[in-house]
Design an enzyme around this catalytic site. Structure first.
Site, short mmCIF file in Angstrom:
data_model
loop_
_atom_site.label_atom_id
_atom_site.label_comp_id
_atom_site.label_asym_id
_atom_site.label_seq_id
_atom_site.Cartn_x
_atom_site.Cartn_y
_atom_site.Cartn_z
N ASN A 9 0.87 -1.18 0.00
CA ASN A 9 0.00 0.00 0.00
C ASN A 9 0.90 1.23 0.00
OD1 ASN A 9 -1.78 2.08 0.53
ND2 ASN A 9 -2.25 1.41 2.63
N LYS A 31 0.14 4.27 -0.32
CA LYS A 31 -0.47 5.48 0.26
C LYS A 31 -0.22 6.68 -0.66
CE LYS A 31 -0.07 3.37 4.74
NZ LYS A 31 -0.13 3.53 6.19
N HIS A 52 -9.56 1.24 4.39
CA HIS A 52 -8.32 1.43 5.17
C HIS A 52 -8.60 2.39 6.32
CE1 HIS A 52 -4.28 2.69 6.28
NE2 HIS A 52 -3.87 1.56 5.72
N GLU A 87 -7.05 4.78 7.48
CA GLU A 87 -6.83 6.21 7.16
C GLU A 87 -8.02 6.78 6.40
OE1 GLU A 87 -2.99 5.62 5.38
OE2 GLU A 87 -2.16 5.15 7.36
N GLU A 142 -5.59 -4.87 10.38
CA GLU A 142 -4.60 -3.83 10.65
C GLU A 142 -4.97 -3.06 11.91
OE1 GLU A 142 -2.43 -2.71 6.71
OE2 GLU A 142 -4.14 -1.39 6.98
N GLY A 160 2.25 2.33 10.90
CA GLY A 160 3.25 3.39 10.82
C GLY A 160 3.93 3.74 12.13
N SER A 199 3.07 -2.01 10.48
CA SER A 199 4.51 -2.07 10.80
C SER A 199 5.14 -3.42 10.45
CB SER A 199 4.76 -1.71 12.27
OG SER A 199 4.39 -0.36 12.52
P1 PGA Z 1 2.68 0.39 7.72
O1 PGA Z 1 1.23 0.61 7.04
O2 PGA Z 1 3.23 -0.89 7.15
O3 PGA Z 1 3.48 1.60 7.30
O4 PGA Z 1 2.46 0.32 9.19
C1 PGA Z 1 0.38 -0.47 6.79
C2 PGA Z 1 -0.90 0.02 6.17
O5 PGA Z 1 -1.38 1.11 6.53
O6 PGA Z 1 -1.48 -0.66 5.30
#
Ligand code: PGA
Length: 255
Positions: A10, A12, A99, A101, A171, A177, A217
């Protein structure tokens, strides 16, 4: 176990069209030996889908392409939105839906996630539905009930055949993150509960087939611990997916 592992990147809001094409070209040789065993998917921003799709087609890469969001209508007066058929036109196979976000910053709800899941299947793509609890939910020890509720809402009205092809990414919001993760066993418990929820709604064949990914992460250093768990079928990777070598070593760990 018959489920084919998936590692999806992903991206982003990172990478221009040109940068995305280069990243894709850099990932390819590093994962080329693992294609039989692991499904590799990249999910660039909308503006890079065309260039990445072209690289995949012209270089005949065995890499899947996913978008990060979609609208549920076929077309219409929805300024700024992208319809499923526009993604199909760019040869997208997958769409990330819900997601955290999108839920947090863009008003995505369980209801819109469900509408999008239906729209993605109707367009002959497969949704990667994201679920996961906040830190507050975790601290209240309500993680599994919360995530089960998100799953039930997301899959409402799907057919058992669609549920079998679905990808669900667990997640935890607090792990995205942040460098913090649940233990692999703890993540597996929630993934097992997600699978059981699919089974309760659609029956055992769907539960056996649905792929459940862990995300939050995931790095080269911790990926194999998650992949060793029986109910974790791969990963949705954010930050580490922006670097070809890191992403490839996560793919390798999923073999
Ligand atoms: P990350 O994000 O691996 O940077 O923690 C995962 C995601 O949001 O899909």
């Amino acid at each position: 176990m018959a489920r084919r592992p998936m590692v999806a990147g992903n991206w982003k809001m990172y990478k221009t069209a040109g940068e995305g094409a280069i990243l894709t070209q850099n990932i390819d040789p590093l994962v080329a030996d693992f294609w039989e065993d692991v499904e590799v998917v990249v999910c660039p921003p909308f503006t890079a889908l065309k260039s990445v799709s072209t690289v995949i087609e012209l270089d005949r890469l065995k890499m899947g392409l996913g978008a990060q969001d979609v609208h549920w209508e076929d077309e219409g007066a929805f300024t700024g939105a992208i319809a499923p058929r526009m993604l199909v036109d760019l040869r997208c196979d997958y769409v990330i839906v819900g997601h955290s976000e999108r839920r947090e910053y863009f008003g995505e709800t369980d209801e819109t996630v469900n509408k999008k899941a239906h729209a993605v299947f109707a367009a002959n793509m497969v949704p990667i539905v994201c679920v996961g609890e906040s830190l507050a939910v975790r601290e209240a020890e309500e993680t599994e009930a919360f995530v089960r509720g998100q799953v039930r809402a997301a899959v409402e009205g799907l057919s058992a055949e669609q549920a079998a092809r679905l990808v669900i990414a667990y997640e935890p919001v607090w792990a995205i993150g942040t460098g913090r993760t649940p233990t692999p066993e703890g993540a597996n418990d929630v993934c097992r509960s997600i699978r059981a929820t699919v089974g309760a709604v659609f029956g055992q064949p769907a539960a056996i087939s649905v792929r459940v990914l862990y995300g939050g992460s995931v790095k080269p250093e911790n990926a194999s611990m998650f992949f060793a768990e029986p109910d974790i079928d791969g990963a949705l990777v954010g930050g580490a997916a922006l670097d070809a070598a890191s992403f490839a070593s996560i793919v390798q760990a999923a073999r």
